[in-house]
Enzyme design. Structure first.
Site, PDB file in Angstrom:
ATOM      1  N   TRP B 113       0.818  -1.219   0.000  1.00  0.00           N
ATOM      2  CA  TRP B 113       0.000   0.000   0.000  1.00  0.00           C
ATOM      3  C   TRP B 113       0.844   1.258   0.000  1.00  0.00           C
ATOM      4  O   TRP B 113       0.574   2.210  -0.741  1.00  0.00           O
ATOM      5  CB  TRP B 113      -1.004  -0.029   1.154  1.00  0.00           C
ATOM      6  N   ASP B 194      -1.343   6.333   6.869  1.00  0.00           N
ATOM      7  CA  ASP B 194      -2.471   5.526   6.376  1.00  0.00           C
ATOM      8  C   ASP B 194      -2.755   4.474   7.442  1.00  0.00           C
ATOM      9  O   ASP B 194      -1.970   3.546   7.635  1.00  0.00           O
ATOM     10  CB  ASP B 194      -2.081   4.872   5.044  1.00  0.00           C
ATOM     11  N   LYS B 218     -12.568  -1.891   7.013  1.00  0.00           N
ATOM     12  CA  LYS B 218     -11.901  -2.940   7.773  1.00  0.00           C
ATOM     13  C   LYS B 218     -12.383  -2.924   9.221  1.00  0.00           C
ATOM     14  O   LYS B 218     -13.181  -3.753   9.617  1.00  0.00           O
ATOM     15  CB  LYS B 218     -10.390  -2.794   7.636  1.00  0.00           C
TER      16      LYS B 218
END
Lengths: 395, 395
Positions: B113, B194, B218
């Site tokens: 990511w 993040d 999530k």
């Protein structure tokens, strides 16, 4: 107030079929016996990919989308498409015309939303041309809306942009209006339609367009989903282009990323996609766009008929009969002096509330009343609205 | 398979509390007696605005977000934030340093990511610096992860970016790791985290950051919502700046538009916001982040303990104990030759399936097995996983 009583005429997010929501209420706890809710599935699971594929196929049937057009499921609302349609079509122009100088982009301004679109184009790009601005004409019966053959078009346009139905102003172009554009222009220039508030309410000829996009949250489903129908040859890789005039395009706005990954470049907005799929199935089962077009005509006839029957009480915002939206009916309520009266409007909205008709206050930028009668509003509900309009007028 | 039996350890979208989904199933048909479902309300109605405000306030309590930070509810996922964090912080830098030349931007690469984030920065901006790349270190116990004091930092950085928990690789930085950065750098350079896959699973010190962002899908709610926590002084109007190096920013990525409009610049993703609000309420009622941190530690101890007890059967992807994610536990299953074996992994996944443990196949880019034990996974479910891990290893 119960759900059964309520007539929700909000402009969006707006009412959805009870049968769809009942099914959704079950599936968010357990989808098809998987033991998982539909929003708990991996977006890369075969279960969700099947759902996505079915949703796309059903939309293709409903809107008669040819194979040479891609269907992209994205986020960001119409506002993101104000940027994306411009940036992607500039890239497509640069790809078709690698040595050409900076092109122009043509915009039709017909209300608040197309005005936002042109403002965004002006932020991001220098050569923005107003092909036509009808905002002054909307309420003035003596000023006809210019036909497309009269628009001020650019020879080297990378796109022509218009909003098919202005949700706030209640101005909707006649079906196939853009077919009146010059033949050579139509062949050369990709046409972009924002159909956010009238998609699937009547036919739209996809083949006349380079891009047709729409937010889900009016005729289709919950907010958080935008669907982009784009002709495949217009989807290019902007990073492979050299044109100096091309602004950089953030990844999520690049159509090619969405196309190459079947709208799964990253996690999509699964719940709105799922609900939209249910709405598509329902619409198909009930005869598709031809059937709903007829119902919508009857609904609009009922409401406009009642308003026009009392010209001393109501004034329609759109003076031109052919351009009155069948989705968003906007009007002022007049006081005793024959002029729009906020007091009279408050009284009208109050009477509507007593009949469980809600969410009809006009947008703050235009005032008055806005009754939105999208696909999920029944003819019976529109007739109830018409009867309240008559009742308020003393009929 | 029933919902009660199922142990959904998907990496995201992932399992949500049954009590939350049960409440949502009711509210999508009728929210608080309005006669309208929660996704049928106008986003500008007081009902929805109250919901939004309450959701923000609850998140502020849970994550200890100070007043000098704004909370923005946006669309587009983490990928949109790869672009937005860069573009907005370049604008903030230009605003603070109107006469300075092009700054650098510092990125820490620790998995898939953060690698996507730096790739996006490189697409949009010329001066991108790799402050640290630990990807080679992840699986190699002999190569320690460099501490922040050892990172290659730019003097004139407009931001430092890192991903606190790499969902795919299962690498999570220790709590407050970035406090080891040089004091003057931390004062000067806004740090971006993040936290998509570990927010609210353990404390994060917002005050150490310029921006903390996270996708909802999530630990929080359904896909289609991203929450951006940003220090207010970093939110500037990019259109008012002259800096040549500043790329144009599409409207939906401009934080100032979201801040000035209370996240209602356009129609927000209402359903994910609503569900996230329910999750926040539940978490607060159960003791907030301190309580869940302890539960998550116990869950991770149970699963890692079982894996580490059979080193001839399982190999953890992350060789460094302090950097093993408590959310995404990634490992290979070994064959008889002691090397990772897809056959053994298929057998392991099959055994898990027999115990109703699902969605645990590793991401295609790293293979193996990934068991995600987010907040909504109970200690009991993690213990069941641990027992299956033991059973497969013949214990």
């Amino acid at each position: 107030m119960t759900r059964e009583q309520t007539i929700n005429l909000g402009a969006g997010p707006s009412t959805l079929p009870t049968s769809v929501l009942t099914e959704a209420a079950r599936d968010i706890l357990d989808y098809q016996g998987t033991g998982m809710g539909v929003i708990e599935l991996s977006h890369r699971s075969s279960t969700f990919q099947n759902l996505l594929k079915q949703t796309e196929n059903d939309l293709r049937k409903l809107a008669d989308i040819p194979d040479e057009y891609a269907v992209l499921f994205v986020q960001g609302g119409g506002t993101d498409q104000f940027s994306a349609t411009l940036l992607n079509l500039l890239a497509a122009y640069a790809s078709r015309n690698p040595d050409a100088p900076t092109p122009a982009v043509d915009y039709v301004v017909s209300g608040a939303w197309s005005n936002k679109a042109i403002k965004e184009a002006q932020r991001l790009f220098p050569r923005v041309n107003v092909a036509c601005d009808v905002r002054k004409n909307i309420g003035d019966a003596s000023q006809p809306i210019p036909r497309p053959s009269q628009w001020n078009l650019s020879q080297d346009a990378a796109l022509l942009y218009y909003c098919d139905n202005e949700t706030i102003h209640g101005l909707e172009f006649p079906v196939d209006f853009i077919q009146e554009l010059p033949e050579d222009y139509r062949k050369r220039v990709p046409i972009v339609a924002d159909c956010s508030s009238n998609i699937l309410s009547r036919p739209v000829n996809i083949r006349d367009h380079g891009i047709v996009f729409f937010g889900a949250q009016k005729n289709i489903g919950p907010s958080g989903l935008t669907i982009v129908v784009v002709r495949r040859d217009l989807v290019v890789d902007p990073d492979a282009l050299q044109a100096q005039y091309l602004p950089p395009i953030p990844t999520m706005l690049v159509y090619k990323n969405m196309l190459d990954n079947g709208s799964l470049y990253n996690t999509p907005p699964m719940f709105p996609i799922y609900v939209s799929g249910l709405v598509f199935q329902k619409l198909l089962a009930e005869g598709g766009v031809p059937s709903i077009t007829k119902v919508n005509q009857d609904k609009a006839d009922a409401v406009y008929g009642a308003l026009l029957a009392s010209p001393n009480v109501y004034r329609l915002n759109v003076a031109h009969a052919d351009f009155r939206s069948k989705m968003n009916i906007t009007f002022r309520v007049l006081g005793e002096d024959g002029e729009p009266s906020e007091e009279a409007e408050a009284a009208f909205i109050k009477l509507c509330g007593e009949h469980h008709i809600v969410q009809i206050k006009g947008h703050r930028s235009v005032g008055g009343v806005r009754t939105s009668i999208y696909n999920a509003t029944s003819l019976e509900q529109a007739q109830t609205l018409a009867s309240v309009i008559n009742k308020f007028a003393g009929k």
